[in-house]
Design a protein around this motif. Structure first.
Motif, PDB file in Angstrom:
ATOM      1  N   TYR A  10       1.001  -1.134   0.234  1.00 35.09           N
ATOM      2  CA  TYR A  10      -0.295   0.235   0.001  1.00 35.09           C
ATOM      3  C   TYR A  10       0.905   1.267   0.149  1.00 35.09           C
ATOM      4  O   TYR A  10       1.122   1.511   0.916  1.00 35.09           O
ATOM      5  CB  TYR A  10      -0.708   0.024   1.528  1.00 35.09           C
ATOM      6  CG  TYR A  10      -2.347  -1.278   1.453  1.00 35.09           C
ATOM      7  CD1 TYR A  10      -2.969  -0.642   0.638  1.00 35.09           C
ATOM      8  CD2 TYR A  10      -0.824  -2.420   2.044  1.00 35.09           C
ATOM      9  CE1 TYR A  10      -4.592  -2.196   0.663  1.00 35.09           C
ATOM     10  CE2 TYR A  10      -2.676  -3.363   1.760  1.00 35.09           C
ATOM     11  CZ  TYR A  10      -3.834  -3.285   1.264  1.00 35.09           C
ATOM     12  OH  TYR A  10      -4.089  -4.739   1.545  1.00 35.09           O
ATOM     13  N   PRO A  11       1.058   1.851  -0.993  1.00 35.20           N
ATOM     14  CA  PRO A  11       2.635   2.706  -0.539  1.00 35.20           C
ATOM     15  C   PRO A  11       2.073   3.917  -0.672  1.00 35.20           C
ATOM     16  O   PRO A  11       2.577   4.541  -0.922  1.00 35.20           O
ATOM     17  CB  PRO A  11       2.589   2.658  -2.395  1.00 35.20           C
ATOM     18  CG  PRO A  11       1.555   1.529  -3.121  1.00 35.20           C
ATOM     19  CD  PRO A  11       0.621   1.314  -2.378  1.00 35.20           C
ATOM     20  N   THR A  12       0.484   3.495  -1.297  1.00 38.80           N
ATOM     21  CA  THR A  12      -0.711   5.525  -0.907  1.00 38.80           C
ATOM     22  C   THR A  12      -1.382   5.019   0.373  1.00 38.80           C
ATOM     23  O   THR A  12      -2.383   5.365  -0.325  1.00 38.80           O
ATOM     24  CB  THR A  12      -1.263   6.018  -2.225  1.00 38.80           C
ATOM     25  OG1 THR A  12      -1.586   4.712  -2.799  1.00 38.80           O
ATOM     26  CG2 THR A  12       0.141   6.182  -3.445  1.00 38.80           C
ATOM     27  N   PHE A  13      -0.896   4.726   1.172  1.00 38.78           N
ATOM     28  CA  PHE A  13      -2.437   4.066   2.405  1.00 38.78           C
ATOM     29  C   PHE A  13      -2.331   5.928   2.896  1.00 38.78           C
ATOM     30  O   PHE A  13      -1.902   6.910   2.904  1.00 38.78           O
ATOM     31  CB  PHE A  13      -1.670   3.313   3.390  1.00 38.78           C
ATOM     32  CG  PHE A  13      -3.304   2.672   3.879  1.00 38.78           C
ATOM     33  CD1 PHE A  13      -3.835   2.440   3.272  1.00 38.78           C
ATOM     34  CD2 PHE A  13      -2.209   2.589   5.554  1.00 38.78           C
ATOM     35  CE1 PHE A  13      -4.571   1.078   4.415  1.00 38.78           C
ATOM     36  CE2 PHE A  13      -3.636   2.108   6.356  1.00 38.78           C
ATOM     37  CZ  PHE A  13      -4.337   1.705   6.565  1.00 38.78           C
ATOM     38  N   THR A  14      -4.100   5.597   3.405  1.00 39.19           N
ATOM     39  CA  THR A  14      -4.360   7.046   3.639  1.00 39.19           C
ATOM     40  C   THR A  14      -3.721   7.183   4.901  1.00 39.19           C
ATOM     41  O   THR A  14      -3.900   8.569   5.567  1.00 39.19           O
ATOM     42  CB  THR A  14      -5.878   7.490   3.585  1.00 39.19           C
ATOM     43  OG1 THR A  14      -6.083   6.157   4.523  1.00 39.19           O
ATOM     44  CG2 THR A  14      -6.640   6.703   2.014  1.00 39.19           C
ATOM     45  N   THR A  15      -3.640   6.423   6.455  1.00 37.96           N
ATOM     46  CA  THR A  15      -2.923   6.792   7.542  1.00 37.96           C
ATOM     47  C   THR A  15      -1.694   5.807   7.577  1.00 37.96           C
ATOM     48  O   THR A  15      -1.398   5.690   7.047  1.00 37.96           O
ATOM     49  CB  THR A  15      -3.877   5.637   8.273  1.00 37.96           C
ATOM     50  OG1 THR A  15      -5.367   6.069   8.387  1.00 37.96           O
ATOM     51  CG2 THR A  15      -3.733   5.876   9.995  1.00 37.96           C
ATOM     52  N   ARG A  16      -0.988   6.305   7.966  1.00 36.39           N
ATOM     53  CA  ARG A  16       0.509   6.520   8.665  1.00 36.39           C
ATOM     54  C   ARG A  16       0.438   4.581   9.265  1.00 36.39           C
ATOM     55  O   ARG A  16      -0.599   4.479  10.918  1.00 36.39           O
ATOM     56  CB  ARG A  16       0.763   7.010   9.914  1.00 36.39           C
ATOM     57  CG  ARG A  16       2.501   7.090   9.651  1.00 36.39           C
ATOM     58  CD  ARG A  16       3.267   7.956  10.285  1.00 36.39           C
ATOM     59  NE  ARG A  16       4.583   8.202  11.065  1.00 36.39           N
ATOM     60  CZ  ARG A  16       4.619   7.571  12.335  1.00 36.39           C
ATOM     61  NH1 ARG A  16       4.212   7.665  13.090  1.00 36.39           N
ATOM     62  NH2 ARG A  16       5.720   7.551  12.258  1.00 36.39           N
ATOM     63  N   VAL A  17       1.093   4.146   8.809  1.00 38.19           N
ATOM     64  CA  VAL A  17       1.205   2.399  10.545  1.00 38.19           C
ATOM     65  C   VAL A  17       2.539   2.438  10.603  1.00 38.19           C
ATOM     66  O   VAL A  17       3.915   2.950   9.826  1.00 38.19           O
ATOM     67  CB  VAL A  17       1.136   1.265   8.981  1.00 38.19           C
ATOM     68  CG1 VAL A  17       1.350   0.099   9.678  1.00 38.19           C
ATOM     69  CG2 VAL A  17       0.260   1.688   7.761  1.00 38.19           C
TER      70      VAL A  17
END
Length: 722
Positions: free
Chosen positions: A222-229
């Motif tokens: 998920y290179p453009t994930f909406t939340t910081r993991v």
């Protein structure tokens, strides 16, 4: 309502404040203090306690913004202040104890919460250290406890043998310990209750590396994930969802079935915020639409005015340059060169190129005007001054004549463009009529012909894409050919050296075929052939969609190129752009087993190390067959990661092939892997042997902080006092 396999992230909670314990029961009793100094969790307590006190082994020096106070936070308190986590650190750097400021704060926290209120520490200390701990780390830890706290004695123990000691009823036993720590995994043989540290092995892979590896896999997926993991999230995922497969390759073959892959996935729902939709009345919506129409109309008028002004400037410039060009035969060569320089041109070719470009631009604009303006035929306007001699006109008349010449040129150009457009329309109608007749005669043959054309064009597009991919690999044949072309251009062997020395003219570019070389070496530019193919392909597909009932939208080039395989769709399901909840989900499928497999194959995660199965084999190979049988009769798993489902079966499968068939093999897991080491240390501290295993303050003053006593549960090295 969440789906059955969708799990929300656990809600963070504020830590509770624990009051210090009462010290009255231990005052003057010299009860040993047990400290399990873990990389993640600090466990401490008196040896007579049933269970330890625990706290995250993390410290943060944080400046509180409201009052500007400098705060020192330890353990759970780090998460209570926003921003403190970013400045937090632990006493450990990987598997080595290095940050002794943090270690001092950890010891302060431990002794304060144990209620110790004396000026000096009056209790013996039993403390854990890593297998093969560096002498520097031990020396500074001893210096802290003896110099700062005045501890009467200090004993170091390796946590894995103490957990083994606790699970075997505090009596000597044989076994092979596999200890899963935060930053490493150790294999320690135990014979007759003694740890053979000289034959122990360690691999640089633990739960910390596994959490970081899982984070990298999620970021790659998920290179453009909406939340910081964060690593805290992946550590929770590792503990909750990850498993160890007894046969990893067989599992991957089974999960090639998309149905099986979807069945084993776990979906983690991250927090999300639904967008607020502002409701408007119909009157407001109509008013907004009317305002937008007015704004669009104004913008169109401004754009049309700007285009007209730009077109007029180009026409004037073209007229001026044409007059300049006509003067070439009327003046001398030197004067003509001066005229060119005054106009900003180096030579005749530059002037000719500019005139040609302006003429082409004007033709394109007029053609667009003809296409966009399907007006009825208008009577040709009159231009009476065009044919009037200049001698018969005054200054105003000459200006009007030039203006009429420009207007006549524009009118003639539009008329030519209109005639060309009409001719193209007639040719297109004739082709369509011919094609329509062919379609009516034999629809099947017509459709097959178009499908063959579609397939041919799609093959050309695929070949171009394959070439682009090949050019990315510098070792491919296409890339090598491109480099040869570049080297050929750089060598400039098209003209003899003698001619170059005499300033001979370079004829490169005189032939249009010369410029094709740049198309071969410029891989980023979109060629005109590719654009023409896409336009032609779209026209063919539109015809097939309109007339061929067997041709569907799924067979078009756009649908085929955007089609995802069922396996890829199962591996990473796609959500619509407006689905805020779906876009905030992480799907764990093969990652659940891949992360755990890194313990047995660290190279798959980029770590140059042997796997756990190979290390166990190497340790067992140093013993004779009898001792080997005693060791494998109890392979003891301890540490928090030992609770991963399937680990016992995987260790059994890794060890069983290297043993004789008749040799018994038993895998045992610690009853409570998290605190069994502390409990084993507490039990050992209450035995008479404990007093002989430690180093006293007097011995520390004599030997220094690096010296330890040789005993069955501690490290052995050159600085050992028997």
């Amino acid at each position: 309502m969440l789906e059955p396999n969708v799990i929300r992230l656990p809600t963070p909670f504020l830590p509770s404040v624990s009051a210090p314990a009462s010290y009255d029961a231990h005052r003057g009793a010299r009860t040993p203090i047990i400290i399990d100094n873990g990389s993640t969790t600090l466990r401490f307590g008196f040896a007579t306690s049933g269970s330890p006190r625990t706290a995250p082994n993390i410290v943060s020096k944080f400046k509180e913004r409201k009052q500007g106070r400098q705060l020192l936070l330890f353990g759970d308190a780090v998460d209570a202040e926003n921003g403190a986590r970013s400045q937090a650190k632990t006493p450990w750097e990987g598997d080595v104890l290095l940050n002794f400021d943090a270690m001092e704060h950890a010891l302060d926290y431990s002794f304060i919460h144990l209620g110790i209120d004396t000026e000096t520490l009056e209790h013996p200390v039993l403390m854990t250290e890593r297998l093969a701990s560096p002498l520097h780390s031990r020396a500074l830890t001893s210096e802290l406890l003896f110099e700062l706290y005045s501890a009467p004695s200090l004993t170091y123990a390796v946590d894995a043998p103490m957990s083994f000691y606790q699970n075997n009823g505090a009596r000597p036993a044989d076994g092979l310990i596999v200890s899963f720590n935060t930053a490493s995994t150790s294999v320690i043989p135990m014979l007759d209750g003694k740890g053979l540290m000289g034959q122990a092995k360690r691999i640089p892979w633990g739960s910390q590396q596994s959490s970081e590896y899982l984070l990298k896999l999620i970021q790659l997926k998920y290179p453009t994930f909406t939340t910081r993991v964060t690593t805290a999230h992946t550590a929770w995922m590792l503990q909750t969802f990850c498993e160890v497969s007894p046969d990893y390759l067989a599992l991957l073959r089974r999960l090639r079935d998309p149905t099986q892959l979807r069945a084993v996935e776990r979906v983690i729902q991250f927090p999300f915020t639904l967008p607020t939709v502002e409701e408007r009345t119909e009157e407001e919506l109509s008013r907004i639409a009317e305002r937008r129409r007015e704004q669009g109309k104004k913008l169109q008028e401004l754009a049309a005015k700007a285009r007209s002004e730009k077109l007029l400037q180009k026409e004037n410039l073209l007229h001026h340059l044409t007059i300049v060009k006509e003067k070439k035969g009327e003046v001398g060569k030197r004067e003509w060169q001066s005229t060119l320089e005054a106009e900003g041109f180096d030579d005749d070719a530059a002037l000719e190129q500019t005139i040609k470009k302006l003429d082409g631009d004007l033709k394109r604009v007029r053609k667009k005007e003809v296409e966009g303006d399907e007006e009825i035929f208008q009577e040709e306007p009159s231009f009476p001054l065009v044919d009037t001699p200049d001698a018969e006109l005054d200054e105003e008349g000459l200006k009007e004549k030039r203006k009429q010449k420009l207007m006549k040129a524009g009118f003639d150009a539009r008329a030519r463009a209109r005639r060309e457009k009409e001719k193209e329309r007639e040719e297109r109608e004739a082709d369509e009529k011919k094609e329509g007749d062919e379609r009516e005669r034999d629809l099947t043959a017509w459709a097959q012909k178009l499908r063959r054309e579609q397939e041919s064009i799609m093959n050309r597009i695929k070949e171009r894409n394959r070439r682009k991919i090949a050019l990315m690999d510098r070792k491919s044949a296409a890339s090598q050919a491109r480099m040869k072309n570049i080297a050929s251009l750089a060598a400039d062997d098209r003209m003899p050296k003698k001619r170059r020395k005499n300033n001979g003219e370079d004829t490169f570019g005189a032939d249009d075929a010369d410029w094709a070389i740049y198309r071969k070496i410029n891989t980023a530019a979109v060629s005109s052939d590719e654009e023409d193919d896409l336009v032609q392909l779209q026209a063919i597909e539109n015809k097939l969609l309109s007339h061929d009932p067997t041709f569907s939208a799924e067979q078009t080039h756009a649908a085929l190129t955007s089609q995802r395989s069922a396996l890829i769709s199962s591996y990473r399901p796609q959500y619509e752009d407006g689905d805020v909840e779906g876009l905030a989900r992480v799907h764990l499928s093969t990652e659940r087993w891949r992360v755990s497999e890194a313990w047995f194959s660290p190279t798959m995660a980029g770590v140059d190390s042997a796997g756990l199965g190979e290390v166990i084999q190497n340790v067992l190979s140093t013993f004779n067959m009898a001792d080997r049988g005693r060791l494998v009769n109890q392979i003891f798993l301890t540490g928090a990661p030992s609770q991963l489902p399937g680990l016992s079966e995987r260790v059994h499968n890794a060890v069983r092939p290297i043993l004789p068939p008749e040799m018994p093999l038993k895998i045992v897991r610690a009853a409570n892997p998290s605190i069994d080491a502390w409990r084993g240390m507490a039990a050992f501290a209450q035995t008479p042997e404990f007093s002989r295993a430690g180093v006293t303050r007097a011995e520390y003053d004599e030997w220094g902080g690096e010296r330890v006593r040789r005993w069955w549960g501690g490290n052995w090295n050159a600085s050992v006092a028997d």
